[in-house]
Design an enzyme around this catalytic site. Structure first.
Site, PDB file in Angstrom:
ATOM      1  N   GLU A   6       1.256  -1.096  -0.395  1.00  0.00           N
ATOM      2  CA  GLU A   6       0.501  -0.132  -0.372  1.00  0.00           C
ATOM      3  C   GLU A   6       0.717   1.144  -0.297  1.00  0.00           C
ATOM      4  O   GLU A   6       0.115   2.823   0.095  1.00  0.00           O
ATOM      5  CB  GLU A   6      -0.438   0.252   1.204  1.00  0.00           C
ATOM      6  CG  GLU A   6      -2.169  -1.036   1.338  1.00  0.00           C
ATOM      7  CD  GLU A   6      -1.637  -2.526   1.986  1.00  0.00           C
ATOM      8  OE1 GLU A   6      -0.555  -2.496   1.632  1.00  0.00           O
ATOM      9  OE2 GLU A   6      -2.710  -2.678   1.819  1.00  0.00           O
ATOM     10  N   TRP A  19       2.439  -6.962  26.807  1.00  0.00           N
ATOM     11  CA  TRP A  19       2.522  -7.085  25.361  1.00  0.00           C
ATOM     12  C   TRP A  19       4.185  -7.980  24.784  1.00  0.00           C
ATOM     13  O   TRP A  19       4.879  -6.704  26.003  1.00  0.00           O
ATOM     14  CB  TRP A  19       2.916  -5.705  23.946  1.00  0.00           C
ATOM     15  CG  TRP A  19       1.461  -5.834  24.057  1.00  0.00           C
ATOM     16  CD1 TRP A  19       0.465  -4.526  24.799  1.00  0.00           C
ATOM     17  CD2 TRP A  19       0.237  -6.380  23.304  1.00  0.00           C
ATOM     18  NE1 TRP A  19      -0.690  -4.158  24.815  1.00  0.00           N
ATOM     19  CE2 TRP A  19      -0.957  -4.939  23.612  1.00  0.00           C
ATOM     20  CE3 TRP A  19      -0.034  -7.362  22.702  1.00  0.00           C
ATOM     21  CZ2 TRP A  19      -2.097  -5.920  22.939  1.00  0.00           C
ATOM     22  CZ3 TRP A  19      -0.899  -7.562  22.045  1.00  0.00           C
ATOM     23  CH2 TRP A  19      -2.422  -6.826  21.979  1.00  0.00           C
TER      24      TRP A  19
HETATM   25  P1  ADP Z   1       1.468  -8.198   2.845  1.00  0.00           P
HETATM   26  O1  ADP Z   1       1.050  -7.432   3.939  1.00  0.00           O
HETATM   27  O2  ADP Z   1       1.004  -9.487   2.012  1.00  0.00           O
HETATM   28  O3  ADP Z   1       2.170  -8.952   3.931  1.00  0.00           O
HETATM   29  P2  ADP Z   1       3.433  -6.201   2.206  1.00  0.00           P
HETATM   30  O4  ADP Z   1       4.802  -6.718   0.834  1.00  0.00           O
HETATM   31  O5  ADP Z   1       3.165  -5.316   1.986  1.00  0.00           O
HETATM   32  O6  ADP Z   1       3.131  -7.672   2.204  1.00  0.00           O
HETATM   33  O7  ADP Z   1       3.617  -6.409   3.623  1.00  0.00           O
HETATM   34  C1  ADP Z   1       3.968  -5.397   4.023  1.00  0.00           C
HETATM   35  C2  ADP Z   1       4.634  -5.412   5.752  1.00  0.00           C
HETATM   36  O8  ADP Z   1       5.509  -6.673   5.915  1.00  0.00           O
HETATM   37  C3  ADP Z   1       4.442  -4.489   6.996  1.00  0.00           C
HETATM   38  O9  ADP Z   1       3.361  -3.726   7.090  1.00  0.00           O
HETATM   39  C4  ADP Z   1       5.285  -5.613   7.819  1.00  0.00           C
HETATM   40  O10 ADP Z   1       4.686  -5.805   8.495  1.00  0.00           O
HETATM   41  C5  ADP Z   1       6.503  -6.426   7.413  1.00  0.00           C
HETATM   42  N1  ADP Z   1       7.796  -5.217   6.769  1.00  0.00           N
HETATM   43  C6  ADP Z   1       8.135  -5.614   5.980  1.00  0.00           C
HETATM   44  N2  ADP Z   1       9.313  -4.270   6.138  1.00  0.00           N
HETATM   45  C7  ADP Z   1       9.531  -4.406   7.221  1.00  0.00           C
HETATM   46  C8  ADP Z   1      11.085  -4.587   7.842  1.00  0.00           C
HETATM   47  N3  ADP Z   1      12.053  -4.193   7.465  1.00  0.00           N
HETATM   48  N4  ADP Z   1      10.787  -4.967   9.060  1.00  0.00           N
HETATM   49  C9  ADP Z   1       9.780  -5.796   9.366  1.00  0.00           C
HETATM   50  N5  ADP Z   1       8.580  -5.652   9.178  1.00  0.00           N
HETATM   51  C10 ADP Z   1       8.859  -5.068   7.416  1.00  0.00           C
END
Ligand code: ADP
Length: 541
Positions: free
Chosen positions: A330, A445
């Site tokens: 997004e 948490w």
């Molecule tokens: P989906 O939400 O369907 O898995 P995305 O590829 O859009 O697909 O994933 C986004 C999510 O990935 C983020 O909201 C976060 O939770 C996680 N994410 C992305 N980059 C990082 C990062 N560097 N460290 C931790 N989590 C990450």
């Protein structure tokens, strides 16, 4: 009074025009689906994209019609991207690792008119074809092939189509807010939903990712996007490479460590991008082959948290600087990238390393805030320890999903990411979890990411996921699902003891389950939903 400066719409076609005009002889390397390597350049990529644009226009498509691709990172896929978006159609990249039902769902939801596919996905196309009534043309990304012709009646062949067309094509001009490409969320968070990018959002995002404090890209770079073009547009790298005139090394289907080491060494890759599971494989393969990964100056890690042990391995063993970045489908995806500031040069190496572990700070063009978990718009302090819902807004952030009339935003116009995080005074973002992956133990948490990072820092652990298991007294308690490194004899108790001086006693996991494999999502992230289903009850008897 208005400014007296030229107005030109920000269009994706301007990127390929620029690359052809000023970086025409810069190499593009493509590993094809059949294992061969094609060495081409921006001139030829541009010419073929214009040939394919002519071919698409001969099919009689209308403005904003969706053209889907189910393909690896390779040169035909790159050419087709520029042809589709440049012509004013919408390039819908499809993740082939989705279940067939999900694939059918998104092809129908997007109402794709044309589907381009690589040979690998022929069985998939055969399976979904009869369930996708809107699709008028299937185009095979390759030369004429009798097997393909037999399997998919009326299929067209990319190489044949472009051979019939001229490389003269006038890219049309239109409103910069026109839709350019479409990517569905990978479904870790429920039913896939479409994020529809515009030419303007894509161009502004491209500028931002090239900046020195983002991925620091330039005409000196040889970029290896291991992250697939169907995963948030390979994080924007095919556009960025055209903007700065970098070489692209497109790895095709070979995403295993050994294939990547070979590509890096042979083509002198300077910067590679991918999710942590990819780097796990690469590090193991480099160690085995003895490669020094000499050319690789930086790697970009995103999609999941970068384990500290991984960053240390790249730095200490390969003098490779890891840029930790955060984003999502997004958000196009870049929301933040980790680069230090001038004032940090005075810090010790240890302190700098600690700072580099966070997900970094936002580039100009996006803004981050954290809010109260109960009330989504009450803004919390940027003090580095108060944690809350991470929200974002900016030029390349979604406002509503495809086909949904309702806004995807909070009442005051921010997109809630579903991530839980802290922000410090300089805007450095530290993600503690996704809201649904947090473990709630007796009202407190616990961050699953923190516990995973510790387990993955143990030399005997190859991969680890920490899930919330149902507990009769505490509601939920952490359980580690781990893969041992080959030949390791580590026991459950030894791994639990390893936590004792690293987290508070009540945060130490209750149990370790050793497994041979951890299921991954289509984009290479650990599929915690499945793990929770399978192991969520291990503490109950
Ligand atoms: P989906 O939400 O369907 O898995 P995305 O590829 O859009 O697909 O994933 C986004 C999510 O990935 C983020 O909201 C976060 O939770 C996680 N994410 C992305 N980059 C990082 C990062 N560097 N460290 C931790 N989590 C990450």
């Amino acid at each position: 009074m208005q400014g007296h400066m030229m107005f030109q719409p920000l269009l994706i076609s301007s990127l390929i025009k620029h690359a052809e005009r000023y970086h025409g002889d810069t190499a593009i390397i493509s590993k094809n689906t059949d294992g061969t390597i094609t060495k081409t350049d921006w001139t030829h990529i541009s010419e073929n994209s214009k040939r394919f644009a002519n071919a698409l226009s001969a099919l009689g498509l209308k403005e904003s019609d969706r053209v889907a691709t189910i393909a690896w990172n390779n040169h035909r896929h790159l050419e087709s991207w520029y042809a589709i978006s440049g012509s004013g159609f919408v390039c819908h990249t499809i993740n082939p690792r989705l279940f067939p039902e999900q694939l059918v769902f998104i092809i129908n939801d997007a109402q794709d008119k044309v589907v381009l596919f690589d040979k690998t996905f022929l069985p998939l196309i055969k399976g979904v074809k009869s369930h996708t009534p809107h699709v008028e043309h299937f185009i095979y990304l390759g030369a004429y092939d009798q097997n393909v012709a037999d399997a998919v009646p009326n299929v067209k062949f990319y190489d044949v189509l472009i051979a019939e067309q001229s490389s003269e094509f006038e890219w049309p001009s239109f409103d910069e807010t026109t839709a350019s490409s479409l990517c569905y969320t990978s479904g870790t968070t429920g039913n896939p939903k479409g994020a529809l990018y515009s030419h303007r959002s894509t161009l502004l995002h491209t500028y931002a990712i090239c900046l020195p404090d983002s991925l620091n890209l330039s005409a000196h770079d040889v970029m290896l996007p291991v992250v697939p073009m169907f995963h948030v547009n390979a994080w924007g790298t095919p556009y960025a490479a055209a903007m700065v005139g970098a070489t692209l090394v497109l790895p095709g289907p070979g995403l295993d460590g050994a294939s990547l080491v070979e590509l890096i060494d042979e083509f002198k890759v300077t910067v590679a991008l991918g999710v942590p599971t990819i780097w796990q494989g690469l590090l193991a393969a480099a160690k085995q082959s003895g490669s020094r990964l000499e050319s690789m100056k930086r790697n970009v890690v995103g999609g999941s948290a970068c384990p500290p042990a991984m960053m240390a391995a790249f730095k200490n063993s390969y003098q490779c600087e890891t840029i930790h970045a955060w984003g999502m489908t997004e958000t196009s995806p870049l929301g933040s990238a980790n680069q230090l500031k001038a004032k940090h040069s005075l810090l010790s190496e240890d302190e700098k390393f600690k700072l580099r572990l966070s997900q970094g700070r936002p580039p100009f063009g996006v803004d981050l805030r954290i809010t109260d978990q109960e009330n989504g718009t009450h803004v919390l302090a940027n003090d580095g320890h108060t944690s809350g819902n991470l929200q974002i807004r900016g030029h390349w952030i979604i406002d509503s999903y495809l086909g949904k009339s309702s806004s995807a935003l909070t009442s005051d116009g921010w997109f809630d990411t579903g991530d839980i995080a802290t922000l410090d005074e300089d805007g450095y973002l530290t993600l503690s979890d996704r809201s649904k992956d947090l473990i709630k133990s007796g009202g407190e948490w616990i961050s699953s990411v923190e516990l995973e990072n510790i387990a993955m820092g143990h030399p005997d652990i190859a991969m680890a996921a920490v899930i919330a298991a149902t507990h009769p007294k505490w509601d939920e308690r952490p359980v580690v699902i781990a893969i041992k490194t080959p030949n390791s004899q580590i026991t459950e108790q030894q791994l639990l003891d390893y936590y004792s001086d690293k987290v508070a006693k009540w945060q130490i996991p209750d149990k370790v389950v050793f497994v041979d494999a951890i299921p991954l999502t289509g984009t290479g992230k650990m599929l915690k939903r499945d793990l929770r289903e399978q192991y969520g009850h291990v503490l109950l008897n």
